[in-house]
Motif scaffolding. Structure first.
Motif, PDB file in Angstrom:
ATOM      1  N   MET A 285      55.344  28.535  25.024  1.00  0.00           N
ATOM      2  CA  MET A 285      54.345  29.557  25.145  1.00  0.00           C
ATOM      3  C   MET A 285      53.075  29.175  24.375  1.00  0.00           C
ATOM      4  SD  MET A 285      54.763  33.487  25.000  1.00  0.00           S
ATOM      5  CE  MET A 285      53.533  34.650  24.660  1.00  0.00           C
ATOM      6  N   LEU A 286      53.242  28.610  23.197  1.00  0.00           N
ATOM      7  CA  LEU A 286      52.084  28.208  22.400  1.00  0.00           C
ATOM      8  C   LEU A 286      51.273  27.159  23.136  1.00  0.00           C
ATOM      9  CD1 LEU A 286      50.330  28.042  19.860  1.00  0.00           C
ATOM     10  CD2 LEU A 286      52.013  26.460  18.918  1.00  0.00           C
ATOM     11  N   TRP A 287      51.945  26.123  23.655  1.00  0.00           N
ATOM     12  CA  TRP A 287      51.195  25.067  24.310  1.00  0.00           C
ATOM     13  C   TRP A 287      50.454  25.589  25.535  1.00  0.00           C
ATOM     14  CZ3 TRP A 287      48.797  21.052  23.017  1.00  0.00           C
ATOM     15  CH2 TRP A 287      48.177  20.288  24.001  1.00  0.00           C
ATOM     16  N   GLN A 288      51.028  26.552  26.262  1.00  0.00           N
ATOM     17  CA  GLN A 288      50.349  27.094  27.429  1.00  0.00           C
ATOM     18  C   GLN A 288      49.012  27.719  27.029  1.00  0.00           C
ATOM     19  OE1 GLN A 288      53.614  27.655  26.816  1.00  0.00           O
ATOM     20  NE2 GLN A 288      54.640  26.750  28.567  1.00  0.00           N
ATOM     21  N   LYS A 289      48.985  28.387  25.883  1.00  0.00           N
ATOM     22  CA  LYS A 289      47.742  28.996  25.409  1.00  0.00           C
ATOM     23  C   LYS A 289      46.739  27.920  24.988  1.00  0.00           C
ATOM     24  CE  LYS A 289      49.648  33.434  24.091  1.00  0.00           C
ATOM     25  NZ  LYS A 289      49.748  34.458  23.062  1.00  0.00           N
ATOM     26  N   VAL A 290      47.226  26.887  24.312  1.00  0.00           N
ATOM     27  CA  VAL A 290      46.342  25.785  23.923  1.00  0.00           C
ATOM     28  C   VAL A 290      45.807  25.103  25.179  1.00  0.00           C
ATOM     29  CG1 VAL A 290      46.221  23.525  22.789  1.00  0.00           C
ATOM     30  CG2 VAL A 290      47.472  25.401  21.694  1.00  0.00           C
ATOM     31  N   ASP A 291      46.685  24.832  26.122  1.00  0.00           N
ATOM     32  CA  ASP A 291      46.290  24.157  27.352  1.00  0.00           C
ATOM     33  C   ASP A 291      45.253  24.972  28.129  1.00  0.00           C
ATOM     34  OD1 ASP A 291      46.583  21.906  29.136  1.00  0.00           O
ATOM     35  OD2 ASP A 291      47.663  23.250  30.495  1.00  0.00           O
ATOM     36  N   LYS A 292      45.433  26.271  28.180  1.00  0.00           N
ATOM     37  CA  LYS A 292      44.469  27.143  28.864  1.00  0.00           C
ATOM     38  C   LYS A 292      43.085  26.995  28.226  1.00  0.00           C
ATOM     39  CE  LYS A 292      43.404  31.928  29.902  1.00  0.00           C
ATOM     40  NZ  LYS A 292      43.595  33.296  29.537  1.00  0.00           N
ATOM     41  N   LEU A 293      43.039  26.996  26.894  1.00  0.00           N
ATOM     42  CA  LEU A 293      41.766  26.859  26.194  1.00  0.00           C
ATOM     43  C   LEU A 293      41.161  25.469  26.402  1.00  0.00           C
ATOM     44  CD1 LEU A 293      42.610  28.722  22.886  1.00  0.00           C
ATOM     45  CD2 LEU A 293      40.994  29.462  24.643  1.00  0.00           C
ATOM     46  N   LEU A 294      42.011  24.463  26.440  1.00  0.00           N
ATOM     47  CA  LEU A 294      41.511  23.110  26.697  1.00  0.00           C
ATOM     48  C   LEU A 294      40.837  23.046  28.062  1.00  0.00           C
ATOM     49  CD1 LEU A 294      44.409  20.834  25.366  1.00  0.00           C
ATOM     50  CD2 LEU A 294      42.153  21.179  24.342  1.00  0.00           C
ATOM     51  N   LYS A 295      41.474  23.631  29.050  1.00  0.00           N
ATOM     52  CA  LYS A 295      40.908  23.619  30.402  1.00  0.00           C
ATOM     53  C   LYS A 295      39.603  24.412  30.451  1.00  0.00           C
ATOM     54  CE  LYS A 295      45.259  22.801  32.706  1.00  0.00           C
ATOM     55  NZ  LYS A 295      46.389  23.351  33.420  1.00  0.00           N
TER      56      LYS A 295
ATOM     57  N   ASN B  46      37.518  24.878  28.097  1.00  0.00           N
ATOM     58  CA  ASN B  46      36.489  24.152  27.359  1.00  0.00           C
ATOM     59  C   ASN B  46      36.265  22.737  27.884  1.00  0.00           C
ATOM     60  OD1 ASN B  46      35.680  26.031  25.159  1.00  0.00           O
ATOM     61  ND2 ASN B  46      37.873  25.959  24.737  1.00  0.00           N
ATOM     62  N   LYS B  47      36.984  22.387  28.974  1.00  0.00           N
ATOM     63  CA  LYS B  47      36.892  21.045  29.561  1.00  0.00           C
ATOM     64  C   LYS B  47      37.074  19.977  28.486  1.00  0.00           C
ATOM     65  CE  LYS B  47      34.147  22.649  33.351  1.00  0.00           C
ATOM     66  NZ  LYS B  47      32.881  23.261  33.598  1.00  0.00           N
ATOM     67  N   MET B  48      38.153  20.143  27.739  1.00  0.00           N
ATOM     68  CA  MET B  48      38.439  19.276  26.605  1.00  0.00           C
ATOM     69  C   MET B  48      39.809  18.626  26.808  1.00  0.00           C
ATOM     70  SD  MET B  48      38.731  20.471  22.581  1.00  0.00           S
ATOM     71  CE  MET B  48      37.135  21.235  22.568  1.00  0.00           C
ATOM     72  N   SER B  49      39.927  17.374  26.435  1.00  0.00           N
ATOM     73  CA  SER B  49      41.213  16.680  26.529  1.00  0.00           C
ATOM     74  C   SER B  49      41.989  16.890  25.227  1.00  0.00           C
ATOM     75  CB  SER B  49      41.002  15.183  26.768  1.00  0.00           C
ATOM     76  OG  SER B  49      40.489  14.571  25.594  1.00  0.00           O
TER      77      SER B  49
END
Length: 68
Positions: free
Chosen positions: A1-11, A13-16
């Motif tokens: 669940m944590l990574w899904q939230k991080v991944d959403k923010l990465l997308k 912000n167009k950040m790798s």
């Protein structure tokens, strides 16, 4: 669940993952973010969560579970 939230923010912000790690001050050889993504870190430290939140410009509350 944590990574899904991080991944959403990465997308958003167009950040790798590498850009996030760099923004957090982690070295290129540091695998922390990959371990988090792959579920090898089950309970990240408060310090790590603060670095992630700061790098993504969100409150720590963003990462709390939906239910209290």
């Amino acid at each position: 669940m944590l990574w899904q939230k991080v991944d959403k923010l990465l997308k958003e912000n167009k950040m790798s993952i590498n850009q996030l790690a760099t923004k957090m001050g982690l070295s290129k050889n540091n695998r922390t973010m990959y371990y988090l993504r792959d579920g090898k870190i089950k309970k990240p430290s408060f310090e790590l969560m603060c670095k992630i939140a700061d790098a993504l410009d969100v409150s720590l509350d963003y990462f709390r579970k939906d239910k209290y």
